[in-house]
Scaffold this motif. Structure first.
Motif, PDB file in Angstrom:
ATOM      1  N   THR A  26       0.854  -1.172   0.000  1.00 16.60           N
ATOM      2  CA  THR A  26       0.000   0.000   0.000  1.00 16.60           C
ATOM      3  C   THR A  26       0.896   1.230   0.000  1.00 16.60           C
ATOM      4  O   THR A  26       1.785   1.369   0.846  1.00 16.60           O
ATOM      5  N   TRP A  27       0.693   2.094  -0.998  1.00  8.81           N
ATOM      6  CA  TRP A  27       1.547   3.265  -1.178  1.00  8.81           C
ATOM      7  C   TRP A  27       0.972   4.457  -0.417  1.00  8.81           C
ATOM      8  O   TRP A  27      -0.207   4.441  -0.037  1.00  8.81           O
ATOM      9  N   PRO A  28       1.777   5.506  -0.200  1.00  8.48           N
ATOM     10  CA  PRO A  28       1.318   6.669   0.591  1.00  8.48           C
ATOM     11  C   PRO A  28      -0.011   7.262   0.108  1.00  8.48           C
ATOM     12  O   PRO A  28      -0.801   7.740   0.920  1.00  8.48           O
ATOM     13  N   ASP A  29      -0.290   7.206  -1.187  1.00  3.98           N
ATOM     14  CA  ASP A  29      -1.547   7.772  -1.680  1.00  3.98           C
ATOM     15  C   ASP A  29      -2.712   6.777  -1.597  1.00  3.98           C
ATOM     16  O   ASP A  29      -3.806   7.054  -2.091  1.00  3.98           O
ATOM     17  N   GLY A  30      -2.458   5.610  -0.996  1.00  2.00           N
ATOM     18  CA  GLY A  30      -3.530   4.634  -0.829  1.00  2.00           C
ATOM     19  C   GLY A  30      -3.617   3.595  -1.927  1.00  2.00           C
ATOM     20  O   GLY A  30      -4.304   2.580  -1.786  1.00  2.00           O
ATOM     21  N   HIS A  31      -2.890   3.812  -3.034  1.00  2.00           N
ATOM     22  CA  HIS A  31      -2.928   2.845  -4.134  1.00  2.00           C
ATOM     23  C   HIS A  31      -2.317   1.510  -3.667  1.00  2.00           C
ATOM     24  O   HIS A  31      -1.332   1.503  -2.941  1.00  2.00           O
ATOM     25  N   VAL A  32      -2.943   0.404  -4.100  1.00  2.00           N
ATOM     26  CA  VAL A  32      -2.449  -0.915  -3.692  1.00  2.00           C
ATOM     27  C   VAL A  32      -1.875  -1.663  -4.907  1.00  2.00           C
ATOM     28  O   VAL A  32      -2.491  -1.728  -5.964  1.00  2.00           O
ATOM     29  N   THR A  33      -0.674  -2.190  -4.730  1.00  2.00           N
ATOM     30  CA  THR A  33      -0.034  -3.004  -5.770  1.00  2.00           C
ATOM     31  C   THR A  33       0.078  -4.432  -5.261  1.00  2.00           C
ATOM     32  O   THR A  33       0.510  -4.653  -4.133  1.00  2.00           O
ATOM     33  N   LYS A  34      -0.322  -5.371  -6.115  1.00  2.00           N
ATOM     34  CA  LYS A  34      -0.272  -6.788  -5.730  1.00  2.00           C
ATOM     35  C   LYS A  34       0.770  -7.499  -6.572  1.00  2.00           C
ATOM     36  O   LYS A  34       0.841  -7.297  -7.791  1.00  2.00           O
ATOM     37  N   TYR A  35       1.570  -8.344  -5.932  1.00  2.00           N
ATOM     38  CA  TYR A  35       2.516  -9.173  -6.679  1.00  2.00           C
ATOM     39  C   TYR A  35       2.411 -10.615  -6.226  1.00  2.00           C
ATOM     40  O   TYR A  35       2.464 -10.894  -5.025  1.00  2.00           O
ATOM     41  N   ASP A  36       2.306 -11.496  -7.186  1.00  2.00           N
ATOM     42  CA  ASP A  36       2.380 -12.898  -6.866  1.00  2.00           C
ATOM     43  C   ASP A  36       3.851 -13.254  -6.648  1.00  2.00           C
ATOM     44  O   ASP A  36       4.716 -12.774  -7.386  1.00  2.00           O
ATOM     45  N   LEU A  37       4.140 -14.070  -5.637  1.00  2.00           N
ATOM     46  CA  LEU A  37       5.536 -14.390  -5.329  1.00  2.00           C
ATOM     47  C   LEU A  37       6.261 -15.001  -6.528  1.00  2.00           C
ATOM     48  O   LEU A  37       7.411 -14.678  -6.803  1.00  2.00           O
ATOM     49  N   ASP A  38       5.579 -15.862  -7.250  1.00  2.00           N
ATOM     50  CA  ASP A  38       6.217 -16.505  -8.404  1.00  2.00           C
ATOM     51  C   ASP A  38       6.524 -15.504  -9.515  1.00  2.00           C
ATOM     52  O   ASP A  38       7.532 -15.612 -10.204  1.00  2.00           O
TER      53      ASP A  38
END
Ligand SMILES: C[N+](C)(C)CCCC[C@H](N)C(=O)O
Ligand SMILES: O=C(O)CCC(=O)C(=O)O
Ligand SMILES: [Fe+2]
Length: 421
Positions: free
Chosen positions: A119-131
């Motif tokens: 979760t970034w300071p502006d609230g945006h969420v980035t998702k990453y799969d471990l693989d």
């Protein structure tokens, strides 16, 4: 702070260790237990996953799938695959990278199953799969080759009994084309058999694999020893091993040869795996190998014959490697067309000549020479970024036709057929 996806309770960890969680988690715990306040354990449902992460001041560190990976925060923000940052239909980034704060840091990081959430300071969420992260990390790429190859000398190549592909199956089946391309990618040379000995059929063949690269020699070329062009290729003289079009900023990727006629003697084709020779240099004299990757050289084609007036210049080192994994991808070797060396000081020049000699000695070892007599009906494809060609002098009338292909498009075809390239 290290964040393990194991239990936040020591007893729970020991419980896990009994069930076979790897040692480093235990070692981390011992180390971290010296600083109990710094430990932040994350509990997740699945316990069998061996993964840990730590949020450093200027990067994110991840241990997963036996790989230690470090990611820059701007990188993590830049590669966000959310709908507003990435168009998954066109596979293009929509995020304006220049709008990302270069000092960005995630507000929170959390792991759920196999997905990391930033979760970034502006609230945006980035998702990453471990693989996905393993596949796309620098550390993951560093251990991989872009293109698997089998390096050869004459014996290795002949023993491999690489089959030629039949013209019909090459043109009409994906299977035939795929087999051909697989061999071509692995060995840097491949043959097609039973091709009608005409320029039109050769062209059809070429177009099945790639786009024809038109050059100063034309689209399809057709040549005899008539000295119609200002180059030794258009004579009956022998030609020592070389790669073609070293005087282009990007040498032609592939060369296609089809001998349509030869009434006379000699004229065999010489093939030498330049990467095999370079590998020998790397083993025997690594600092010479390195010099050959570093010293930029010019190659030149100056022609003033009849109506043909050309002056081409290409610059680049003899050996070209990818900087992150040191994989060799292009050899530029043509002693005929090498231009005046004026891009390096004298002492480097001398060391370069020594390195060039070492490579030349390897390239000239008789055991590395594979000789073939090209015949009507048997078309040869040569990876001009890897395999050197030459020819024996000849007598009589000899007609060769062929063309150059763009490398990007050969690799494109290969990838579409499911090959690694
Ligand atoms: C193949 N074809 C006859 C058209 C051109 C030959 C180009 C020869 C040149 N010296 C080089 O090595 O690039
Ligand atoms: O004549 C041959 O067999 C090959 C000549 C050559 O090196 C070329 O055309 O690039
Ligand atoms: Fe050539």
């Amino acid at each position: 702070m290290w964040c393990h996806r194991l239990s936040h309770l020591q007893s729970r960890l020991q419980n896990l260790l009994r069930r076979g969680v790897t040692c480093w988690a235990f070692q981390q715990l011992n180390f971290k237990s010296l600083f109990p306040l710094a430990i932040h354990w994350h509990h997740t449902a699945s316990e069998s996953l061996n993964c840990a992460w730590q949020q450093h001041e200027d990067h994110f560190e991840l241990q997963y799938a036996n790989t230690v990976m470090r990611f820059d925060y701007v990188w993590l923000r830049d590669h966000c695959r959310s709908a507003s940052c990435y168009n998954s239909k066109t596979h293009q980034r929509s995020l304006d990278t220049a709008s990302v704060d270069l000092c960005i840091k995630p507000k929170t990081i959390r792991l759920d199953e196999t997905t990391l959430f930033f979760t970034w300071p502006d609230g945006h969420v980035t998702k990453y799969d471990l693989d996905w992260l393993v596949r796309n990390s620098y550390e993951g790429q560093k251990q991989k080759v872009i293109q698997p190859r089998i390096l050869w000398n004459a014996e290795i190549y002949q023993r491999a009994q690489v089959p030629s592909v039949d013209f019909q199956s090459f043109l009409e089946t994906n299977e035939g084309l795929k087999n051909f391309l697989q061999n071509f990618l692995l060995y840097g040379i491949a043959f097609v058999e039973n091709v009608p000995p005409t320029q039109e059929h050769t062209e059809k063949l070429a177009e099945r694999v790639s786009l024809i690269r038109e050059t100063i020699y034309g689209r399809m070329w057709y040549f005899t020893s008539d000295f119609s062009r200002g180059d030794t290729a258009y004579t009956k003289l022998a030609l020592d091993r070389h790669t073609d079009t070293t005087y282009f900023q990007e040498p032609c990727g592939i060369q296609v040869f089809h001998c349509l006629k030869h009434e006379g003697t000699g004229g065999r084709t010489l093939l030498v795996d330049g990467f095999y020779a370079a590998e020998q240099v790397l083993q025997k004299a690594p600092e010479e190998f390195e010099l050959l990757t570093k010293v930029p050289l010019k190659h030149e084609y100056i022609e003033n014959v009849g109506e043909c007036h050309n002056h081409m210049i290409g610059v680049g080192p003899v050996l070209n490697i990818y900087p992150w994994n040191k994989e060799l991808y292009l050899i530029r070797y043509n002693n005929y067309d090498r231009a005046v060396i004026n891009t390096v000081p004298y002492d480097v020049v001398h060391r370069w000549y020594t390195a060039h000699r070492t490579l030349t000695v390897e390239l000239r070892r008789p055991e590395n020479e594979f000789w073939v007599k090209l015949k009507p009906g048997r078309v040869l494809f040569i990876d001009n970024w890897r395999v050197l060609h030459g020819r024996e002098s000849f007598t009589g009338y000899r007609q060769l036709c062929g063309c150059y292909l763009t490398r990007d498009d050969v690799l494109n075809t290969a990838r579409l057929l499911g090959l690694q390239a």
